[in-house]
Write a protein that holds these residues in place. Structure first.
Motif, PDB file in Angstrom:
ATOM      1  N   GLY A  87      52.260  62.930  45.653  1.00  0.00           N
ATOM      2  CA  GLY A  87      51.687  62.039  46.647  1.00  0.00           C
ATOM      3  C   GLY A  87      50.199  61.841  46.534  1.00  0.00           C
ATOM      4  O   GLY A  87      49.624  61.015  47.259  1.00  0.00           O
ATOM      5  N   MET A  88      49.529  62.582  45.656  1.00  0.00           N
ATOM      6  CA  MET A  88      48.089  62.398  45.487  1.00  0.00           C
ATOM      7  C   MET A  88      47.822  61.050  44.812  1.00  0.00           C
ATOM      8  O   MET A  88      48.555  60.621  43.922  1.00  0.00           O
ATOM      9  N   THR A  89      46.799  60.355  45.253  1.00  0.00           N
ATOM     10  CA  THR A  89      46.428  59.064  44.668  1.00  0.00           C
ATOM     11  C   THR A  89      45.184  59.234  43.817  1.00  0.00           C
ATOM     12  O   THR A  89      44.191  59.811  44.264  1.00  0.00           O
ATOM     13  N   ILE A  90      45.249  58.711  42.597  1.00  0.00           N
ATOM     14  CA  ILE A  90      44.173  58.931  41.633  1.00  0.00           C
ATOM     15  C   ILE A  90      43.732  57.602  41.043  1.00  0.00           C
ATOM     16  O   ILE A  90      44.551  56.799  40.585  1.00  0.00           O
ATOM     17  N   ALA A  91      42.430  57.367  41.076  1.00  0.00           N
ATOM     18  CA  ALA A  91      41.838  56.199  40.417  1.00  0.00           C
ATOM     19  C   ALA A  91      41.459  56.591  38.994  1.00  0.00           C
ATOM     20  O   ALA A  91      40.873  57.653  38.781  1.00  0.00           O
ATOM     21  N   GLY A 140      53.542  64.069  39.607  1.00  0.00           N
ATOM     22  CA  GLY A 140      53.864  63.455  40.895  1.00  0.00           C
ATOM     23  C   GLY A 140      52.783  62.616  41.522  1.00  0.00           C
ATOM     24  O   GLY A 140      52.975  62.058  42.610  1.00  0.00           O
ATOM     25  N   ALA A 141      51.627  62.481  40.882  1.00  0.00           N
ATOM     26  CA  ALA A 141      50.545  61.682  41.442  1.00  0.00           C
ATOM     27  C   ALA A 141      50.734  60.204  41.112  1.00  0.00           C
ATOM     28  O   ALA A 141      51.375  59.842  40.122  1.00  0.00           O
ATOM     29  N   THR A 142      50.153  59.355  41.916  1.00  0.00           N
ATOM     30  CA  THR A 142      50.096  57.921  41.646  1.00  0.00           C
ATOM     31  C   THR A 142      48.746  57.602  41.029  1.00  0.00           C
ATOM     32  O   THR A 142      47.702  57.959  41.587  1.00  0.00           O
ATOM     33  N   VAL A 143      48.758  56.960  39.881  1.00  0.00           N
ATOM     34  CA  VAL A 143      47.523  56.673  39.152  1.00  0.00           C
ATOM     35  C   VAL A 143      47.349  55.157  39.041  1.00  0.00           C
ATOM     36  O   VAL A 143      48.244  54.454  38.571  1.00  0.00           O
ATOM     37  N   ASP A 144      46.189  54.666  39.464  1.00  0.00           N
ATOM     38  CA  ASP A 144      45.848  53.250  39.363  1.00  0.00           C
ATOM     39  C   ASP A 144      44.582  53.085  38.538  1.00  0.00           C
ATOM     40  O   ASP A 144      43.648  53.905  38.639  1.00  0.00           O
ATOM     41  N   PHE A 170      36.645  56.831  47.381  1.00  0.00           N
ATOM     42  CA  PHE A 170      37.363  57.994  47.894  1.00  0.00           C
ATOM     43  C   PHE A 170      37.942  57.747  49.292  1.00  0.00           C
ATOM     44  O   PHE A 170      38.696  58.578  49.803  1.00  0.00           O
ATOM     45  N   ALA A 171      37.616  56.627  49.895  1.00  0.00           N
ATOM     46  CA  ALA A 171      38.299  56.236  51.132  1.00  0.00           C
ATOM     47  C   ALA A 171      39.731  55.792  50.839  1.00  0.00           C
ATOM     48  O   ALA A 171      40.604  55.836  51.723  1.00  0.00           O
ATOM     49  N   GLU A 172      39.993  55.379  49.590  1.00  0.00           N
ATOM     50  CA  GLU A 172      41.317  54.910  49.197  1.00  0.00           C
ATOM     51  C   GLU A 172      42.035  55.869  48.257  1.00  0.00           C
ATOM     52  O   GLU A 172      43.280  55.870  48.212  1.00  0.00           O
ATOM     53  N   TYR A 173      41.280  56.660  47.503  1.00  0.00           N
ATOM     54  CA  TYR A 173      41.876  57.538  46.499  1.00  0.00           C
ATOM     55  C   TYR A 173      41.390  58.970  46.691  1.00  0.00           C
ATOM     56  O   TYR A 173      40.269  59.220  47.145  1.00  0.00           O
ATOM     57  N   ASP A 174      42.249  59.906  46.303  1.00  0.00           N
ATOM     58  CA  ASP A 174      41.889  61.325  46.404  1.00  0.00           C
ATOM     59  C   ASP A 174      40.943  61.753  45.294  1.00  0.00           C
ATOM     60  O   ASP A 174      40.079  62.613  45.514  1.00  0.00           O
ATOM     61  N   LEU A 175      41.126  61.182  44.107  1.00  0.00           N
ATOM     62  CA  LEU A 175      40.374  61.614  42.935  1.00  0.00           C
ATOM     63  C   LEU A 175      40.002  60.425  42.072  1.00  0.00           C
ATOM     64  O   LEU A 175      40.637  59.366  42.141  1.00  0.00           O
ATOM     65  N   GLN A 179      37.156  64.073  32.855  1.00  0.00           N
ATOM     66  CA  GLN A 179      36.441  64.438  34.073  1.00  0.00           C
ATOM     67  C   GLN A 179      37.271  64.045  35.293  1.00  0.00           C
ATOM     68  O   GLN A 179      37.691  62.899  35.433  1.00  0.00           O
ATOM     69  N   ILE A 180      37.503  65.029  36.168  1.00  0.00           N
ATOM     70  CA  ILE A 180      38.221  64.805  37.423  1.00  0.00           C
ATOM     71  C   ILE A 180      37.263  65.093  38.570  1.00  0.00           C
ATOM     72  O   ILE A 180      36.734  66.207  38.672  1.00  0.00           O
ATOM     73  N   ALA A 181      37.022  64.102  39.421  1.00  0.00           N
ATOM     74  CA  ALA A 181      36.086  64.250  40.538  1.00  0.00           C
ATOM     75  C   ALA A 181      36.793  63.945  41.848  1.00  0.00           C
ATOM     76  O   ALA A 181      37.760  63.174  41.894  1.00  0.00           O
ATOM     77  N   GLY A 182      36.289  64.560  42.924  1.00  0.00           N
ATOM     78  CA  GLY A 182      36.904  64.361  44.236  1.00  0.00           C
ATOM     79  C   GLY A 182      35.876  64.167  45.322  1.00  0.00           C
ATOM     80  O   GLY A 182      34.670  64.125  45.069  1.00  0.00           O
ATOM     81  N   ARG A 183      36.374  64.053  46.542  1.00  0.00           N
ATOM     82  CA  ARG A 183      35.495  63.896  47.693  1.00  0.00           C
ATOM     83  C   ARG A 183      34.584  65.114  47.835  1.00  0.00           C
ATOM     84  O   ARG A 183      34.931  66.217  47.405  1.00  0.00           O
ATOM     85  N   ARG A 184      33.455  64.931  48.468  1.00  0.00           N
ATOM     86  CA  ARG A 184      32.597  66.077  48.772  1.00  0.00           C
ATOM     87  C   ARG A 184      33.411  67.100  49.569  1.00  0.00           C
ATOM     88  O   ARG A 184      34.092  66.749  50.527  1.00  0.00           O
ATOM     89  N   HIS A 185      33.354  68.340  49.130  1.00  0.00           N
ATOM     90  CA  HIS A 185      34.112  69.456  49.694  1.00  0.00           C
ATOM     91  C   HIS A 185      35.612  69.311  49.441  1.00  0.00           C
ATOM     92  O   HIS A 185      36.407  70.029  50.053  1.00  0.00           O
ATOM     93  N   GLY A 186      35.957  68.438  48.500  1.00  0.00           N
ATOM     94  CA  GLY A 186      37.345  68.335  48.072  1.00  0.00           C
ATOM     95  C   GLY A 186      37.590  69.134  46.799  1.00  0.00           C
ATOM     96  O   GLY A 186      38.405  68.726  45.958  1.00  0.00           O
ATOM     97  N   ASP A 187      36.916  70.253  46.652  1.00  0.00           N
ATOM     98  CA  ASP A 187      37.035  71.083  45.449  1.00  0.00           C
ATOM     99  C   ASP A 187      38.474  71.504  45.191  1.00  0.00           C
ATOM    100  O   ASP A 187      38.918  71.559  44.033  1.00  0.00           O
ATOM    101  N   ASN A 188      39.220  71.805  46.260  1.00  0.00           N
ATOM    102  CA  ASN A 188      40.602  72.247  46.076  1.00  0.00           C
ATOM    103  C   ASN A 188      41.476  71.138  45.490  1.00  0.00           C
ATOM    104  O   ASN A 188      42.415  71.419  44.729  1.00  0.00           O
ATOM    105  N   ASP A 189      41.185  69.883  45.832  1.00  0.00           N
ATOM    106  CA  ASP A 189      41.927  68.770  45.224  1.00  0.00           C
ATOM    107  C   ASP A 189      41.654  68.692  43.728  1.00  0.00           C
ATOM    108  O   ASP A 189      42.563  68.458  42.921  1.00  0.00           O
ATOM    109  N   VAL A 190      40.383  68.861  43.354  1.00  0.00           N
ATOM    110  CA  VAL A 190      40.008  68.830  41.935  1.00  0.00           C
ATOM    111  C   VAL A 190      40.697  69.965  41.190  1.00  0.00           C
ATOM    112  O   VAL A 190      41.239  69.779  40.089  1.00  0.00           O
TER     113      VAL A 190
END
Length: 479
Positions: free
Chosen positions: A262-266, A295-299, A383-388, A448-459
């Motif tokens: 269910g994670m969304t990835i740009a 299982g992630a969705t990648v766009d 990151f308002a639309e994607y997790d990573l 390189q995989i980046a996430g929201r600020r304080h989204g370290d666990n997602d990364v």
């Protein structure tokens, strides 16, 4: 039967030591032997602390024998970048000015590693004062990637990356002010995480506020995501002497096992503006499928950063030049004369980078903050639309010493930093990791995989998902 200690992960060693399958002394002796045998290949270590390591190992053995509580890294060898202090050990910072400097105390994150039971086996190479995307200095010379020691290991944590990839040590944290954890991770085929700004305290003196422009932080480097998360758990947490440090954000090791369904990835290999070699793009496209299988969705989505790569790099240079020039003031306060008698003792690259550079005006400095703000807003919108967001770590593979790329895929670039896609996250403070993605002509490529600020666990969770789908631990040379 327990594997040879130098083949084992940090987490595996910690478990084996707790279970009595091997002892800290046995592990340390195996690591020291491998360093003696192989360090000449890459020049990863600048100082090997044989006596200290053996003393710490004996103390670790005693704690086990007496039934004392054991830390999460009990008996696990660790190497420290030669910018950071270990009490009683040289910290040269890659400079002839500090060639004989011996630290009086530990850097705070080193204290935390020791308290967790880790054993310091030495110091890893870095460019002078950590200023460089490749690792070379006039104290100990250059460090090469184990995949081809005649090619660069990246910088500024190049010694750490090389030490890990050549299996000289299982843990080797670094620091990152523009990609200095992620570039060596990419060029050495290991895992490196620049956490959200403040997660690992960065106690700088004489200026406690120096790490904000651009953002600079410590970060774990390891051969596996689990090892990096385990060491991040140890190093993370606020510190009263770092005004930007933040409380620990949960258990990072737990994120390694978290599914990414269910994670969304740009996905934007070039971040919408950076040149990337076609062969690197092909490797990234192949590695990207691991996230989809998990299982992630990648766009395919390019972030709108408001500026092209040259404008972003110019803003970075404006900020960094002010910071770098203050370094000279600090050296003068310590009794050196970097602008005069000591100038010839500095690496020529450093002289060109700092002393011969135009000093930015106050207006230019603040205008760079406007560029920085637009980059921040661009990431906020994405990151308002994607997790990573997934991109290349570097637009090219490791190159021979002294042959910095001046062109990528037909596009002229600034040769020292124009080939990395890491600096935007040092302008904004977002977490970003470099994950081994594959190879081009036997040379490693980082994703390189980046996430929201304080989204370290997602990364971390996404990084671990890639590793489960495409394990890389058997790809290292010298097995």
């Amino acid at each position: 039967m327990v594997a040879h200690p130098t083949d084992m992960t940090a987490a595996g060693l910690a478990r084996a030591i707790r279970d009595g399958e091997c002892s800290p002394t046995e592990v340390v002796e195996s690591v020291l032997e491998r360093i003696r045998e192989r360090n000449d290949r890459t020049n990863a270590f600048v100082t090997v602390t044989d006596d200290l390591a053996r003393e710490m190992a004996e103390e670790a053995d005693r704690a086990i024998a007496e039934g004392e509580p054991l830390g999460p890294l009990h008996g696990v060898p660790v190497a420290i970048k030669d910018l950071d202090d270990v009490a009683g050990v040289r910290t040269t910072s890659g400079s002839l000015l500090f060639e004989d400097r011996v630290a009086e105390s530990d850097s705070p994150f080193v204290t935390r590693l020791k308290e967790a039971g880790a054993i310091v086996v030495g110091k890893t190479n870095t460019p002078e004062f950590g200023l460089g995307t490749t690792t070379d200095n006039r104290v100990t010379g250059p460090t090469g990637t184990p995949f081809d020691p005649d090619r660069v290991s990246g910088g500024s944590s190049g010694g750490a990356g090389a030490a890990l990839a050549d299996r000289l040590v299982p843990l080797a944290p670094g620091s990152d002010a523009g990609g200095s954890v992620r570039i060596p991770a990419s060029f050495c085929g290991v895992y490196g995480l620049k956490p959200t700004q403040g997660v690992i305290p960065n106690v700088t003196r004489p200026n406690a506020f120096a790490s904000h422009t651009p953002f600079a932080t410590k970060g774990p480097l390891a051969r596996t995501v689990e090892d990096a998360a385990l060491s991040l758990d140890v190093m993370a947490g606020s510190h009263p002497r770092d005004p930007f440090s933040v409380p620990k954000g949960g258990e990072y090791r737990a994120a390694v096992d978290r599914p990414i369904d269910g994670m969304t990835i740009a996905y934007s290999p070039d971040m919408g503006t950076y040149p990337v070699e076609p062969a690197v793009r092909e490797v990234l496209e192949d590695a990207l499928s691991a996230l989809e299988r998990a299982g992630a969705t990648v766009d395919a989505v390019d972030p709108e950063l408001g500026h092209d790569n040259e404008e972003i790099l110019n803003a970075y240079y404006t900020m960094a030049t002010v910071r770098w020039q203050s370094l000279l003031d600090n050296l003068e306060d310590e009794g050196f004369d970097p602008r005069g008698e000591d100038r010839d003792r500095l690496r020529p690259y450093l002289v060109d980078l700092i002393m011969d550079a135009d000093e930015p005006t106050t207006r230019e400095y603040k205008r760079a903050d406007v560029v920085r703000t637009r980059v921040l807003d661009g990431f906020a919108d994405l990151f308002a639309e994607y997790d990573l967001l997934v991109t290349a770590t570097a637009g090219t593979t490791p190159f021979p010493y002294g042959e910095e790329p001046e062109e990528i895929d037909g596009v002229e670039i600034e040769p020292y930093r124009g080939w990395v896609l890491t600096q935007p996250y040092n302008l904004t403070g977002h977490p970003a990791a470099s994950v081994p993605a594959g190879f081009v002509d036997g040379l490693p490529v980082g994703m390189q995989i980046a996430g929201r600020r304080h989204g370290d666990n997602d990364v971390i969770a996404a990084s671990a998902a890639v590793e489960r789908q495409r394990p890389w631990r058997d790809a290292y040379p010298g097995r």
